[in-house]
Scaffold this active site. Structure first.
Site, PDB file in Angstrom:
ATOM      1  N   VAL A 335       0.789  -1.347  -0.107  1.00  0.00           N
ATOM      2  CA  VAL A 335       0.131  -0.141  -0.081  1.00  0.00           C
ATOM      3  C   VAL A 335       0.999   1.160   0.056  1.00  0.00           C
ATOM      4  O   VAL A 335       0.360   2.380  -0.349  1.00  0.00           O
ATOM      5  CB  VAL A 335      -0.868   0.058   1.190  1.00  0.00           C
ATOM      6  N   GLY A 522      -1.678   1.301  -4.903  1.00  0.00           N
ATOM      7  CA  GLY A 522      -1.226   1.781  -3.792  1.00  0.00           C
ATOM      8  C   GLY A 522      -1.929   2.933  -3.278  1.00  0.00           C
ATOM      9  O   GLY A 522      -2.617   3.752  -4.104  1.00  0.00           O
ATOM     10  N   HIS A 523      -1.566   3.523  -2.073  1.00  0.00           N
ATOM     11  CA  HIS A 523      -2.085   4.826  -1.455  1.00  0.00           C
ATOM     12  C   HIS A 523      -2.037   6.035  -2.399  1.00  0.00           C
ATOM     13  O   HIS A 523      -2.849   6.772  -2.625  1.00  0.00           O
ATOM     14  CB  HIS A 523      -1.947   5.008  -0.039  1.00  0.00           C
ATOM     15  N   MET A 524      -0.747   6.404  -2.721  1.00  0.00           N
ATOM     16  CA  MET A 524      -0.428   7.466  -3.436  1.00  0.00           C
ATOM     17  C   MET A 524      -0.994   7.342  -4.802  1.00  0.00           C
ATOM     18  O   MET A 524      -1.435   8.096  -5.288  1.00  0.00           O
ATOM     19  CB  MET A 524       1.017   7.547  -3.489  1.00  0.00           C
TER      20      MET A 524
END
Length: 862
Positions: A335, A522-524
């Site tokens: 993540v 992923g989060h970004m």
């Protein structure tokens, strides 16, 4: 505007209004104050529209302060109008008070946290509890209790508990004071204030009742599981996983022992005020009061493999696939983008794996016996081995489809498989609002450009994964260390080794992002899509092949990076404010609906009265019209002896009333009417010459673009008000031999020309003001841009904001001032309905060129 009052004092016109000089003086002062407030109020409305409709974030505090000032100006206008008219419009006070109160109610949204239990077990939760425990905990309860899929056992520490903790230590006011006036784009101040607030929280004591509830919940969980437990202490703030994802913005503390639970809780609460969380929520339109930290405490899964699953392609919802990223051990690196992940793409229609990429996995994140986590090297036999077996993928897909069916939207799902091969759902977050679903209007695919057309631009990178589609060009900023992160200049393209939520505070400056390592799940990557920043991840070599400060072009859609600026690939995309749909955006939108629309268009209509005022703009319009009438004693009977205004007749389809301060008209003293030929005021004559130019058409069609119908309120708006005999209200000209002040309503817009045109060069000036229109703010703003460009070519100094234009010209000789006024007259006649035509920015330059060619009707075949 102020020059008119000096002339007014010197003229004998006050004697005709009243023989009592003191009465005239009082009326004059009220009129002067009203016009000053009128101008200020219109400027504030323009400013609010500009702030709201542009593609940049704004603060509700700014809108509130400006609205309070606006309401104050409107109260002053109403007071001065009643003083001017002898109290003729008392009901206007009621309208101003009612509308003002409604605006402030929209903007002053104090959110109160309802008193609840301090701690709630997951088995008692569902989506119905989002206000109490935030999205993450509520969704875990939903998955377990209503979808009947496995989640780790645990409990939620409520939002009320967080508020109780802050209030117990008197932290709320301290935090508010530190954040007051914070500009999150001021990175230095943000990085100073953020740790100060976090330190206050970390050093504060929990109330005894909250300590007790936390310990009891942990003990009860331990009894249920039948062994010592370790906890994952995760953020579950209110507003998380809502219109905005808040992906990776708050902290998670893993493998927490019972002894460290209280500290871990405070660490998660303090993360509400880390720099990236502050930047993110302010940029996305969330107030601090909208984000109160609930905390999900769940039993730690000692995972052999973990990852993320999307139930839709994040760049194209029409692509019926499920996308899975997987890593060995805990899913932290999956993540946060710190390592390459295995990737699987499953076709929903034929239920087959259509893509599979097995990464070389160098590190594994594991639980530490002492608490926390540790990174270790992956065993040699696992480095290039697939993390998931086909049966595990099938189970994951089944879970994903079941959850998607239950929620009715695409999902972002975090999952883990323990060492007993048991699959757990760790998070289910709706992706509906954070993904950019493709439509004709918002498509971000690359322009259709062949490789031959790009031969001048060597390919630097070909490959990687498109985390957020789009194209961008700029100077490369190769990030060697996080210490340099906040030095990234405006408009740069960030090149980094890995994706990271830490990059969020600089997303307002970066035009695009390229990384060596990372995944689309992923989060970004999620946040980049929300901010619509083209992002290419997993390129493996971006930081080594792209030189710092080199100009490059990123085509994230086609997954190619070119050297130089590839102009043919770049296209202007419709900017979208990242705050759209947020509480701040909705509050400002509701307030603006009570401020900006103008409903009182025609003074001759029955609804032109105080009781029909529905907006601030209506009150301003009504007061301005009535003040002109009361000041100059204009009545419906134009021949009335009480009138000091002269009706001017010309070929223009406009109602024009003239107040001659001396030397402006060549008529008998008792006359109440004048012809254009009677005008001897130098500036007014020049302006009228332009307005009545033989090539200006005041009542013809102008080729309205019906393709933009959806952006304009209704078909009736397209009608030419002058053609149908609706003059848009009287137009007032105050003149002398060398002076003109014209206040004009030309259909649906307002224009003012204030000028002195005499033999002394240093005294000569023209100020020009223009605002309004019938179309939407985008088209009105395009017309304003057109006017701005024309004025600049006429050597005016110009300020434009939204649909408002203010131009100024000083110290030209009399002949040149006359020439400019003639052109202003032509401008007023030629642009009167162009806001309905200008559907595209690319049209503007053509109209400017045609104007200076003398094509004032903008006929295409001329």
């Amino acid at each position: 505007m102020f020059e008119v009052f000096d002339l007014f004092r010197k003229s004998k016109i006050g004697d005709r209004i009243s023989p009592d000089k003191s009465i005239f003086k009082r009326k004059y002062e009220c009129f002067r104050r009203l016009l000053i407030s009128n101008n200020r109020a219109l400027e504030i409305i323009t400013d609010l529209e500009h702030v709201f409709y542009r593609d940049k974030p704004f603060t509700l505090a700014y809108v509130l302060v400006r609205s309070e000032i606006l309401i104050g100006e409107v109260y002053s206008i109403v007071e001065d109008l009643n003083a001017l008219s002898g109290g003729e419009y008392p009901q206007l006070f009621n309208a101003a008070e009612k509308i003002g109160a409604a605006i402030l109610k929209d903007l002053e949204q104090k959110k109160k946290i309802d008193k609840t239990n301090l701690v709630l077990p997951l088995e008692m939760l569902s989506r119905d509890n989002m206000a109490e425990v935030g999205g993450k905990a509520a969704n875990l309860g939903e998955v377990y209790n209503r979808v009947s899929l496995p989640v780790p056992q645990g409990f939620a520490v409520t939002a009320y508990a967080c508020q109780h903790f802050l209030d117990h230590n008197d932290l709320s006011k301290l935090i508010d004071n530190k954040l007051r006036g914070l500009d999150v784009n001021d990175t230095g101040t943000l990085l100073k204030i953020s740790p100060e607030i976090q330190s206050l929280i970390l050093n504060a004591e929990l109330p005894d009742d909250l300590k007790r509830e936390l310990r009891n919940a942990a003990i009860e969980l331990k009894h249920k599981s039948g062994s010592d437990i370790r906890l994952a202490v995760r953020s579950s703030a209110t507003s998380e996983d809502s219109e905005a994802s808040f992906a990776g913005q708050h902290s998670t503390v893993l493998n927490v022992t019972e002894k460290n639970l209280i500290h871990a809780y405070k660490e998660v609460v303090s993360s509400t005020f880390n720099s990236r969380a502050l930047f993110y929520r302010r940029s996305r339109g969330y107030l601090d009061q909208d984000v109160i930290m609930s905390v999900a405490c769940i039993i730690m899964v000692d995972a052999q493999v973990s990852g993320v699953m999307y139930t839709v392609d994040p760049n194209d919802s029409r692509n019926a696939v499920i996308m899975i990223s997987a890593v060995w051990g805990l899913g932290v690196s999956a993540v946060d983008g710190s390592t390459d992940t295995d990737f699987y793409q499953f076709n929903k229609q034929n239920r087959q794996i259509e893509k599979s990429k097995i990464a070389t996995k160098g590190t594994i994140c594991k639980t530490d016996a002492e608490g926390g986590t540790k990174d270790e090297a992956v065993a040699d036999d696992l480095k290039d081995k697939a993390c998931l077996e086909p049966e595990q993928i099938k189970t994951l897909v089944d879970y994903g489809l079941k959850l998607e069916s239950h929620y009715g939207v695409a999902l972002d799902i975090e999952w883990a498989i323990d060492k007993q091969n048991r699959l757990y759902i760790l998070q289910a977050r709706p992706l509906k609002k954070s993904l950019k679903f493709i439509s004709v209007e918002t498509q971000t695919t690359s322009p259709d450009v062949s490789e031959k057309e790009l031969t001048d631009h060597p390919v630097l990178i070909k490959g990687g994964a498109s985390a957020s589609e789009g194209t961008a060009s700029g100077l490369a900023y190769v990030l060697k260390s996080d210490h340099n992160l906040y030095d990234i200049p405006e408009g740069a393209i960030l090149i980094a080794h890995q994706t990271s939520p830490r990059y969020v505070p600089v997303m307002g400056r970066a035009r695009a992002i390229i990384t060596d390592v990372g995944s689309v799940t992923g989060h970004m990557a999620s946040v980049a899509r929300e901010f619509q920043i083209p992002t290419l991840v997993g390129t493996h070599n971006a930081t080594s092949v792209i030189e710092h400060s080199d100009e490059i072009t990123v085509d994230a859609t086609s997954r190619v990076v070119y050297k130089g600026r590839a102009e043919k690939l770049l296209k202007e995309k419709k900017a979208v404010n990242p705050m759209k749909g947020s509480p701040t955006y909705k509050a400002a939108q509701a307030a603006l609906k009570k401020i900006a629309p103008l409903n009182l268009l025609d003074p001759k209509q029955d609804n032109f009265n105080p009781d029909s005022c529905r907006t601030i703009h209506d009150i301003i319009r009504f007061a301005h019209e009535m003040s002109m009438r009361k000041m100059f004693w204009i009545s419906d009977d134009i021949k009335s002896k009480e009138n000091i205004a002269i009706r001017l007749y010309s070929s223009l389809p406009l109602s024009i009333y003239v107040v001659d301060l001396g030397g402006g008209l060549s008529i008998r003293p008792e006359a109440r009417e004048a012809q254009k030929e009677d005008v001897i005021s130098v500036p007014f004559k020049a302006l009228l010459n332009g307005m009545t130019h033989k090539d200006i058409e005041w009542s013809g069609d102008i080729g309205i673009n019906w393709g933009g119908f959806a952006s304009i309120v209704a078909e009736s708006v397209f009608r030419d008000p002058l053609k149908e005999g609706r003059m848009g209200g009287p137009n007032y000209a105050v003149i002398s031999g060398e002076y003109l002040n014209l206040n004009s309503r030309l259909g649906y817009h307002f224009a003012t020309v204030d000028t002195y045109c005499g033999p002394v060069v240093n005294d000569n000036y023209i100020t020009f003001y223009f605002k309004g229109g019938a179309a939407d703010i985008g088209r009105r703003s395009r017309r304003a841009t057109l006017i701005t460009l024309i004025l600049k070519k006429l050597l005016f100094k110009v300020e434009q904001k939204g649909d408002m234009v203010r131009g100024e010209l000083k110290k030209f000789d009399q002949a040149l001032i006359e020439e400019k006024l003639d052109m202003i007259g032509r401008l007023l006649g030629s642009v009167r309905l162009l806001d309905m035509v200008l559907s595209d920015d690319g049209q503007i330059d053509w109209y400017v060129e045609e104007f200076f060619k003398g094509n004032y009707t903008f006929a295409a075949n001329r």
